[in-house]
Each structure stands twice: as C-alpha cells, then as structure tokens.
Design a protein around this motif. Sequence first.
Motif, PDB file in Angstrom:
ATOM      1  N   THR A 178      47.816  45.957   6.604  1.00 47.39           N
ATOM      2  CA  THR A 178      46.819  46.911   6.103  1.00 47.39           C
ATOM      3  C   THR A 178      47.395  47.615   4.871  1.00 47.39           C
ATOM      4  O   THR A 178      48.604  47.602   4.665  1.00 47.39           O
ATOM      5  N   PRO A 179      46.533  48.261   4.058  1.00 42.20           N
ATOM      6  CA  PRO A 179      47.046  48.924   2.856  1.00 42.20           C
ATOM      7  C   PRO A 179      47.988  50.080   3.179  1.00 42.20           C
ATOM      8  O   PRO A 179      47.947  50.635   4.279  1.00 42.20           O
ATOM      9  N   ILE A 180      48.769  50.441   2.190  1.00 39.33           N
ATOM     10  CA  ILE A 180      49.712  51.551   2.369  1.00 39.33           C
ATOM     11  C   ILE A 180      48.997  52.897   2.207  1.00 39.33           C
ATOM     12  O   ILE A 180      49.414  53.892   2.757  1.00 39.33           O
ATOM     13  N   VAL A 181      47.896  52.908   1.461  1.00 33.34           N
ATOM     14  CA  VAL A 181      47.119  54.159   1.339  1.00 33.34           C
ATOM     15  C   VAL A 181      45.787  54.024   2.078  1.00 33.34           C
ATOM     16  O   VAL A 181      45.197  52.946   2.132  1.00 33.34           O
ATOM     17  N   GLU A 182      45.384  55.137   2.652  1.00 30.34           N
ATOM     18  CA  GLU A 182      44.116  55.191   3.375  1.00 30.34           C
ATOM     19  C   GLU A 182      43.478  56.542   3.052  1.00 30.34           C
ATOM     20  O   GLU A 182      44.144  57.447   2.553  1.00 30.34           O
ATOM     21  N   ARG A 213      50.210  56.031   4.335  1.00 28.89           N
ATOM     22  CA  ARG A 213      50.066  55.975   5.800  1.00 28.89           C
ATOM     23  C   ARG A 213      51.317  56.507   6.510  1.00 28.89           C
ATOM     24  O   ARG A 213      52.435  56.086   6.207  1.00 28.89           O
ATOM     25  N   PRO A 214      51.132  57.463   7.438  1.00 32.61           N
ATOM     26  CA  PRO A 214      52.297  57.963   8.181  1.00 32.61           C
ATOM     27  C   PRO A 214      52.598  57.121   9.421  1.00 32.61           C
ATOM     28  O   PRO A 214      53.631  57.276  10.045  1.00 32.61           O
ATOM     29  N   GLU A 215      51.646  56.243   9.779  1.00 27.46           N
ATOM     30  CA  GLU A 215      51.820  55.404  10.973  1.00 27.46           C
ATOM     31  C   GLU A 215      50.838  54.242  10.877  1.00 27.46           C
ATOM     32  O   GLU A 215      49.966  54.222  10.000  1.00 27.46           O
ATOM     33  N   PRO A 249      56.273  49.573   5.740  1.00 27.84           N
ATOM     34  CA  PRO A 249      56.718  50.946   5.498  1.00 27.84           C
ATOM     35  C   PRO A 249      55.679  51.993   5.878  1.00 27.84           C
ATOM     36  O   PRO A 249      54.487  51.765   5.753  1.00 27.84           O
ATOM     37  N   MET A 250      56.181  53.125   6.374  1.00 29.27           N
ATOM     38  CA  MET A 250      55.358  54.297   6.694  1.00 29.27           C
ATOM     39  C   MET A 250      55.983  55.481   5.940  1.00 29.27           C
ATOM     40  O   MET A 250      57.165  55.419   5.572  1.00 29.27           O
ATOM     41  N   TYR A 289      60.506  52.142   8.029  1.00 31.48           N
ATOM     42  CA  TYR A 289      59.761  50.933   8.377  1.00 31.48           C
ATOM     43  C   TYR A 289      59.504  50.889   9.878  1.00 31.48           C
ATOM     44  O   TYR A 289      60.367  51.277  10.658  1.00 31.48           O
ATOM     45  N   GLN A 290      58.338  50.408  10.213  1.00 32.12           N
ATOM     46  CA  GLN A 290      58.031  50.234  11.634  1.00 32.12           C
ATOM     47  C   GLN A 290      57.711  48.773  11.923  1.00 32.12           C
ATOM     48  O   GLN A 290      57.093  48.082  11.106  1.00 32.12           O
TER      49      GLN A 290
END
Length: 425
Positions: free
Chosen positions: A41-45, A79-81, A109-110, A125-126
Amino acid sequence: MKYKTIRGFRDILPEESIIWQKFESISRDLFKIYRYNEIRTPIVEETGLFVKSVGEETDIVTKEMFSFKDRGEREISLRPEGTAPIIRAYLENNIYKIDPCQKLYYIGPMFRAERPQAGRTRQFYQIGLEAIGIDSPAIDAEVIAILIRLLDKCGISNYELKLNNLGCSEDKVKLSRTLKELFSKKGTIKLLCEDCQRRLTTNPLRVLDCKNENCKNVIKNSIKEVKTLCPSCEKYFNKVLDFLKVLKIQYSIDPYIVRGLDYYTRTVFEVTQKDLGSQDAIGAGGRYDNLISDMGGPKVGACGFALGLDRMILACKRGIRGDEKEKNDIAVFIVSLGEEAFTKAFSLLDELRGNSIPSDISYEDKSLKSQMRMADKIGAKLVLIIGENELSKNEVVLRNMTTKEQLNIPFNDLMKTIKSKLTIG
Ligand code: HAM
C-alpha cells in the motif's frame, strides 16, 4: 555543506542490509506456507484514515504522526502502521466481494515521530500480516504461531509472549466506564498526569498505556478489581488459549496489555525480547472485529500482527547470531593486464553475468598483485587472469583460489569449465 540524515532516520548500510534481505526472504517463504499473499500500500494516506481507525486519543494520532497538507490542501500522513491502510485497500479495491477471507502480508517502512533512542526510530520497518474475514479462535492462535515461528526461523530467542482479552465492543465500553469510575475517585484522579486526566473524559482505556510512573501505579492498583468480559468473549479467548496449547506455544496472561491502538477487540498480544533494553516490544497484534464494518465494509472480523524488523535485527545482533557475518560472495573475479586485455575481460564478465554467475573485475589499471589481493578480499572462488600473452593465444589462466591450482583454458571452453568448477565446488 555536508548533509546528514534527519533525526530519527537512518541508513541501512550494505553489510546490515544482507541480514535484512535474509529476514525478509525467510518471512516471505514462511507466509507462503501459510497461504498469505503480499499487499503493498502507499506510504501516504489521508490523515482521517488513521484518526478513525487507530483512534483520535491515541499517542500515535495525537503526538506521533508525520501529518501535513499537500499542494492540494489535503490532510495527509506518512503511515504510522500497516493495518488501517490494508483494510482501506481491502474495501476500496472490492477484494472482499471476490472473497471476504483474505490472508495478506506486508513488509515496509512506517513512520512515527517518537523520541528517538536505541531501538526506536522515526522511520522503522514492519513485517506484518492480517487474516481478514476469518472469525475463529484457531486463526488467532495461528497468527500468533506464525509470529513465533518467524522469530525462531530468524534465530531470535529470549522472547516472551503475553496475551490479554479486551472483550467485544460492549465489554470495552463497560471496561472504559469502570476505569473512568475507578480513576475519577477523589484522591485517585489527582495522582494521574494531565494527559490521563483528559483521557478520562475522551478515552479512559488509553490511560492504561500511559508511560508515566504515577499513572502506572494507579493502574496497577485498580485493574485487579476490573471484570467486564461477557461469557462469549471469555469462551472465545479460552479457545484461543486451548489452540495455543495444541501448537505448543508458551504464553503468559497480562491484564495490562491494552495496546496503544483503538481498533482491537478480544485477543491482544505482545512479544518482548530481553536483549532489547527499554524498547523491548519486538512485535504485537491482535483481533479487530469492528474496524472493517466501521470503515463501511462488511461485518467481518480480522486478526494480525506486526513485527519490528529493526528490532528483530537488533535482537539477532545481540543474540546468538551476532558473530555470524554474511558476505555477498563472488564466484569469479577477472584480473586483466593492459587495455586490450581489459576489453576482452569486460566482455567475458558480461557473459559470466549473463549466465547468472556472480562475478566482478578491477575497473582500474592495477598491478597483478593488487588485483589478486582484491579477488581474495571479496572471497572469489575462481580468478581468471588475462594478459597480452593469454590474449594472443585466445585463452585465460583459471586459478582456483582454494586449491591454488592453475589451468590454461581456451576462450571457447571457458563457460563450460567455470560452470563445472563451480558446481563441483
Ligand atoms: P505496534 O505495536 O504499534 O502495532 O507496532 C508493532 C511493532 O512495530 C512493535 O512491536 C515494534 O517492534 C515496532 N515499532 C513500533 N514503533 C517503532 C519505532 N518507533 N521504532 C522501531 N520499531 C517500532 C501495530 O503497528 C499494529 N498495526 C500491529 C497489528 C497488525 N495489529 C493487527 N495487525
């Protein structure tokens, strides 16, 4: 002007990167066995996605998100999670209409603007997964089992699994109400920090993850009195524990685990690792039965976890595998002497790589001795030597770096010979 990384961000240099790749590939292989598919999924939401799902009063949303307005004045966040974006993707792409049961995993990455310290960075990273649409205590146990198996496969030991049962949303309302009553008592409320006093009116459950020592003491003394679980949630959780026993997974129950994110219901868990110091949470997760319907989707539940990859690497470095350094071994190194020999060597190098043989060359005009030293340093198994003499005879000298044996091989037989030498070892 020398630029530096921004506070809380860091480079992952090649030597460390090899371990990252290894953990990532162990994870991918394991997830495949359990039939999970990757989602990116994208890094920004939109900021609203996290406010609604993670929760307006959580530390993540109130203090830690990298939020800003884009050029179109839209409120967006790094994204924080990973859970909320995945549910957004599940709904937006109508995946659930094909099959509401989806097993998805992610690696990426988060971002959280926490105070940086060992094991805590602002970009981390998660590795995580979500089992969506499966409402069974067996899947909760399985999700936990995957996390544990992954840690084991990565050689991480000294960890501890703790579980708690938050109950359904009605139970959480009861829990919230009970906590509010307990903490609002005269003599108690003034012991709480300012943030917690505010939380008592906005979201009393969040008092339970306050890091303030005074608040922690109040919580410890109060929580024992709290019993708010309905029979069906009790039964569900006991089943999860039964399945964990079937899978021979060791755990303990910890009533203080509420998780710093609002979407959880019923099963929640955290895994800590002793060598990590104060930031010892290596992974965590749980069940969330209402997030999907709250976000406008079908009434299905889900369960998942996320492991902190940075912390896994730290635990591994400090743990049993600390001395196991891995190298990106090169099979063949070409030593060339003179401009013409280099041109031939350059074309042979391309042929080797075209045959998927890891190989390299000295791009600079160096002495034979210094090129041999380089071959040795990077761990080449075979070395090809080409000088004017070899060129004139259409051959190369092939040296086996282990046995020190040297052979003259005609160009035409070279690939065949190298392949046979490499497979024989
Ligand atoms: P979380 O507990 O907020 O859960 O994060 C999971 C893991 O990410 C933590 O246990 C930790 O290893 C790592 N982590 C978090 N913050 C940092 C940081 N600042 N620096 C380094 N590592 C960090 C979640 O994010 C949920 N989405 C997990 C989940 C998935 N629940 C259900 N599905």
